[in-house]
Motif scaffolding. Sequence first.
Motif: not given
Length: 168
Positions: A112, A116, A138-139, A155-157
């Motif tokens: 964390e 990325h 960012k993601d 992005g994953s989010l």
Amino acid sequence: GKYGKIDSEARVREFLDVIDFADPDLPTERPAISIPGQLVGLSSDGSFLYLLGSSGLAYSADWSNQKEALFACTYDGVGAYQVTSLALPKTWPRPVRVDKGNVFLGRAAADEKGTHSIESWSLSDTGRFVFNASAAVKDPASEIVCFGGLLALQGSLGGVAMFDASDP
């Protein structure tokens, strides 16, 4: 186990089917050839195949030892021959997109506190992958898509990041 023992010599093999359109009026089907992974792209002139596959054993019960790589292979109409490979990160997601000879690789942070990124690679004249650049995102990227000169990352989010793909 319940489904029986899997033979340690079991292999998953990929094949490339080629149809030669050199003469558009008479396309020629070439015999299928074995390749070391899933086809994910071609060089602009078609002389290189880009394949995603395992750089370790074709099957291992211990998935943590599996190492995936992007392979650059030449194709001469008869067979595919590995020239070089690029090890993929161990972290997920790690999408790969090949566009006009450029390789774009999403790299998720290992923890964390990490960053990325999206990386750009190309194949040198000596047949090696060369790192060009990277940019923080960012993601972690879950998908990479190219639209002309535009590179879009999903992005994953759910976020989207856009880059100029014409200058990798």
